[in-house]
Scaffold this active site. Structure first.
Site, PDB file in Angstrom:
ATOM      1  N   GLU A  95       0.689   8.827  -1.945  1.00  0.00           N
ATOM      2  CA  GLU A  95       1.248   9.344  -3.183  1.00  0.00           C
ATOM      3  C   GLU A  95       0.503  10.595  -3.645  1.00  0.00           C
ATOM      4  OE1 GLU A  95       3.074   5.469  -5.355  1.00  0.00           O
ATOM      5  OE2 GLU A  95       0.908   5.617  -5.420  1.00  0.00           O
ATOM      6  N   CYS A 108      -2.920  16.016  -7.996  1.00  0.00           N
ATOM      7  CA  CYS A 108      -3.841  14.990  -7.517  1.00  0.00           C
ATOM      8  C   CYS A 108      -3.291  14.483  -6.186  1.00  0.00           C
ATOM      9  CB  CYS A 108      -3.880  13.883  -8.574  1.00  0.00           C
ATOM     10  SG  CYS A 108      -4.862  12.466  -8.105  1.00  0.00           S
ATOM     11  N   CYS A 115      -7.773   2.697   1.082  1.00  0.00           N
ATOM     12  CA  CYS A 115      -9.196   3.023   1.024  1.00  0.00           C
ATOM     13  C   CYS A 115      -9.976   1.785   1.432  1.00  0.00           C
ATOM     14  CB  CYS A 115      -9.600   3.449  -0.390  1.00  0.00           C
ATOM     15  SG  CYS A 115     -11.348   3.936  -0.508  1.00  0.00           S
ATOM     16  N   CYS A 119     -13.545  -0.713  -4.357  1.00  0.00           N
ATOM     17  CA  CYS A 119     -14.031  -0.763  -5.741  1.00  0.00           C
ATOM     18  C   CYS A 119     -13.144  -1.753  -6.496  1.00  0.00           C
ATOM     19  CB  CYS A 119     -13.993   0.617  -6.389  1.00  0.00           C
ATOM     20  SG  CYS A 119     -14.968   1.826  -5.469  1.00  0.00           S
ATOM     21  N   CYS A 122      -9.973  -0.626  -8.750  1.00  0.00           N
ATOM     22  CA  CYS A 122      -9.076   0.420  -8.246  1.00  0.00           C
ATOM     23  C   CYS A 122      -7.963  -0.192  -7.401  1.00  0.00           C
ATOM     24  CB  CYS A 122      -9.898   1.404  -7.405  1.00  0.00           C
ATOM     25  SG  CYS A 122      -8.893   2.558  -6.459  1.00  0.00           S
ATOM     26  N   GLY A 170      -7.702   7.113  -1.534  1.00  0.00           N
ATOM     27  CA  GLY A 170      -8.689   7.325  -0.484  1.00  0.00           C
ATOM     28  C   GLY A 170      -9.977   7.977  -0.935  1.00  0.00           C
ATOM     29  N   SER A 200     -13.485  14.459  -5.224  1.00  0.00           N
ATOM     30  CA  SER A 200     -14.081  13.337  -5.946  1.00  0.00           C
ATOM     31  C   SER A 200     -14.599  12.320  -4.943  1.00  0.00           C
ATOM     32  CB  SER A 200     -13.008  12.702  -6.845  1.00  0.00           C
ATOM     33  OG  SER A 200     -13.549  11.614  -7.567  1.00  0.00           O
ATOM     34  N   ASN A 299      -7.439   2.004 -16.117  1.00  0.00           N
ATOM     35  CA  ASN A 299      -6.026   1.645 -16.084  1.00  0.00           C
ATOM     36  C   ASN A 299      -5.895   0.266 -15.452  1.00  0.00           C
ATOM     37  OD1 ASN A 299      -4.648   4.080 -17.092  1.00  0.00           O
ATOM     38  ND2 ASN A 299      -5.751   5.030 -15.405  1.00  0.00           N
ATOM     39  N   CYS A 342      -4.888   7.445 -12.820  1.00  0.00           N
ATOM     40  CA  CYS A 342      -6.067   7.281 -11.973  1.00  0.00           C
ATOM     41  C   CYS A 342      -6.249   5.831 -11.572  1.00  0.00           C
ATOM     42  CB  CYS A 342      -7.317   7.718 -12.735  1.00  0.00           C
ATOM     43  SG  CYS A 342      -7.841   9.354 -12.303  1.00  0.00           S
TER      44      CYS A 342
HETATM   45  N1  SAH Z   1     -12.430   7.748  -3.756  1.00  0.00           N
HETATM   46  C1  SAH Z   1     -12.706   8.812  -4.652  1.00  0.00           C
HETATM   47  C2  SAH Z   1     -11.484   9.569  -5.102  1.00  0.00           C
HETATM   48  C3  SAH Z   1     -10.241   8.763  -5.409  1.00  0.00           C
HETATM   49  S1  SAH Z   1     -10.351   7.704  -6.833  1.00  0.00           S
HETATM   50  C4  SAH Z   1     -13.501   8.309  -5.847  1.00  0.00           C
HETATM   51  O1  SAH Z   1     -13.600   7.100  -6.010  1.00  0.00           O
HETATM   52  O2  SAH Z   1     -14.055   9.132  -6.552  1.00  0.00           O
HETATM   53  C5  SAH Z   1     -10.231   8.918  -8.133  1.00  0.00           C
HETATM   54  C6  SAH Z   1     -10.832   8.491  -9.449  1.00  0.00           C
HETATM   55  O3  SAH Z   1     -10.073   7.430 -10.044  1.00  0.00           O
HETATM   56  C7  SAH Z   1     -12.253   7.990  -9.337  1.00  0.00           C
HETATM   57  O4  SAH Z   1     -13.077   8.605 -10.289  1.00  0.00           O
HETATM   58  C8  SAH Z   1     -12.087   6.519  -9.612  1.00  0.00           C
HETATM   59  O5  SAH Z   1     -13.245   5.956 -10.126  1.00  0.00           O
HETATM   60  C9  SAH Z   1     -10.965   6.500 -10.615  1.00  0.00           C
HETATM   61  N2  SAH Z   1     -10.341   5.194 -10.762  1.00  0.00           N
HETATM   62  C10 SAH Z   1     -10.154   4.272  -9.814  1.00  0.00           C
HETATM   63  N3  SAH Z   1      -9.543   3.181 -10.313  1.00  0.00           N
HETATM   64  C11 SAH Z   1      -9.332   3.427 -11.612  1.00  0.00           C
HETATM   65  C12 SAH Z   1      -8.715   2.695 -12.667  1.00  0.00           C
HETATM   66  N4  SAH Z   1      -8.196   1.490 -12.464  1.00  0.00           N
HETATM   67  N5  SAH Z   1      -8.668   3.257 -13.892  1.00  0.00           N
HETATM   68  C13 SAH Z   1      -9.176   4.486 -14.100  1.00  0.00           C
HETATM   69  N6  SAH Z   1      -9.767   5.239 -13.150  1.00  0.00           N
HETATM   70  C14 SAH Z   1      -9.842   4.708 -11.920  1.00  0.00           C
HETATM   71 FE1  SF4 Z   2     -13.239   3.222  -4.796  1.00  0.00          FE
HETATM   72 FE2  SF4 Z   2     -12.159   5.727  -4.859  1.00  0.00          FE
HETATM   73 FE3  SF4 Z   2     -11.663   4.044  -2.797  1.00  0.00          FE
HETATM   74 FE4  SF4 Z   2     -10.617   3.532  -5.171  1.00  0.00          FE
HETATM   75  S1  SF4 Z   2     -10.157   5.311  -3.885  1.00  0.00           S
HETATM   76  S2  SF4 Z   2     -11.612   2.037  -3.782  1.00  0.00           S
HETATM   77  S3  SF4 Z   2     -12.225   4.242  -6.544  1.00  0.00           S
HETATM   78  S4  SF4 Z   2     -13.654   4.893  -3.365  1.00  0.00           S
END
Ligand code: SAH
Ligand code: SF4
Length: 351
Positions: A95, A108, A115, A119, A122, A170, A200, A299, A342
């Site tokens: 996406e 974005c 990924c 985390c 996410c 990712g 990021s 979110n 995000c």
């Molecule tokens: N993997 C990279 C980039 C993709 S995620 C990273 O983690 O930085 C992009 C951003 O979205 C990151 O800052 C991540 O912490 C944030 N993010 C992930 N899940 C989220 C959520 N549920 N609500 C708000 N931000 C979130």
């Molecule tokens: Fe973590 Fe970024 Fe991967 Fe989501 S996309 S699992 S925030 S590293």
């Protein structure tokens, strides 16, 4: 004398390095330059629109210009946010989300399908890893959106992408060689300023160090989310491999080598990392790095009970950082109703 024109395959030309387009398209040398212009400078949706190329060449590219098909396009925020779901030929989907603001249009994009880093908060991480994206699959997301904006701009903002963030699906630094090649094409061939590009990372230390040594000074955002190792490891499993001190070192190295200040991303989760104790631990890190802190209320995502911090808690956290000498901004949420915000991107082959 006419030189025969032949396209050896029906592969998307975006999957080739721009330097190989001449060979791809055949014919006189300038044809490759013309195709490169169509792909990188004035992208179009259909090869039929590449008016200075011979008709048979355009016909051969019909249906194979893009390395993906477009599954859905969704609009939110009164036309200021648009999201595309792209289907890759081998199954996975990715996406991209574009957001218009009065002074900028920010895209974005995804660097991987899924990924592997898991985390907890996410959606992409919750649904696992499918595969790395090729450089061309990364660049084509940008160029597809450029072609769309030229036809129908967003309701607010410039009619082309002015800023780009690798904050879609990712971990870009876990797909380093392809990310690098995508950056090369975007900066050196398309001509986008590296100052308008943000990579990021959740703290992939080796990639942060490699990026610091590249010729382009892109912005680096570091997703920290917690300022002590115990809490951070609970949210970001990669912290066990690269703990906070190593991530801070790599961020400092990035700043020293490139002169670009990093930013710190912090997703605020109710009762988890929105305490004033965390703000007090984060402040010295941000001050040492001269980093700006972006606060993003979490979110909601499918596989966790975690909830966003309340507006009050978000403001309190921000105010505490400010009082400790740190610049912090609360980021507004876009596209939540179409799962475009995000951390909400989670397209899968079986979605
Ligand atoms: N993997 C990279 C980039 C993709 S995620 C990273 O983690 O930085 C992009 C951003 O979205 C990151 O800052 C991540 O912490 C944030 N993010 C992930 N899940 C989220 C959520 N549920 N609500 C708000 N931000 C979130
Ligand atoms: Fe973590 Fe970024 Fe991967 Fe989501 S996309 S699992 S925030 S590293």
């Amino acid at each position: 004398m006419t030189t025969p024109l032949s396209l050896p395959t029906r592969r998307s030309p975006y999957l080739l390095p721009p330097e190989e387009l001449g060979e791809f398209i055949g014919g006189p040398r300038y044809r490759g330059d013309q195709l490169r212009e169509w792909l990188y400078s004035t992208p179009v949706v259909e090869p039929a629109e590449m008016t200075n190329l011979p008709k048979d060449v355009r016909e051969k590219m019909a249906g194979s210009l893009w390395p993906f098909t477009i599954e859905t396009e969704q609009v939110a925020d009164d036309g200021a946010t648009r999201k595309w779901l792209f289907r890759l030929p081998d199954g996975p989907a990715i996406e991209a989300v574009v957001m218009g603001y009065p002074d900028r249009t920010t895209l974005c994009i995804s660097s991987q399908a899924g990924c592997a880093l898991g985390c907890t908060f996410c959606a992409t991480g919750q649904f696992g890893f499918e595969r790395n994206l090729d450089a061309g699959e990364i660049v084509a997301q940008l160029q597809w959106v450029e072609a769309q904006l030229a036809i129908a701009p967003l309701s607010i903002g410039p009619d082309h992408v002015t800023n780009m963030v690798f904050m879609g699906m990712g971990e870009p630094l876990a797909n380093y060689p392809r990310l690098r090649e995508a950056l090369r094409r975007i900066i050196e061939v398309k001509g986008m300023s590296p100052r308008r590009i943000t990579v990021s990372t959740v703290g992939m230390v080796p990639g942060m160090r490699m990026l610091a040594d590249e010729p382009w000074r892109v912005n680096l955002a570091v997703s920290l989310h917690a300022a002590d190792d115990e809490l951070r490891s609970g949210l970001v499993p990669l912290n066990d491999r690269y703990p906070l001190a190593d991530v801070e070192d790599a961020a400092r190295n990035y700043f020293e080598k490139t002169g670009r200040r990093v930013s710190i991303e912090w997703t605020l989760i109710d009762g988890v990392n929105d305490t004033l104790d965390q703000a007090a631990l984060l402040a010295p890190v941000a001050r040492r790095l001269g980093a700006h802190v972006n606060l993003i209320p979490m979110n909601p995502t499918p596989l966790t009970e975690d909830q966003p911090s309340s507006d009050d808690a978000v403001r309190r956290f921000r105010d505490r950082l400010t009082s400790l000498g740190v610049n912090a901004t609360i980021r507004t949420i876009r596209g939540q109703e179409i799962d475009a915000a995000c951390g909400q991107l989670r397209a899968r082959a079986d979605a």
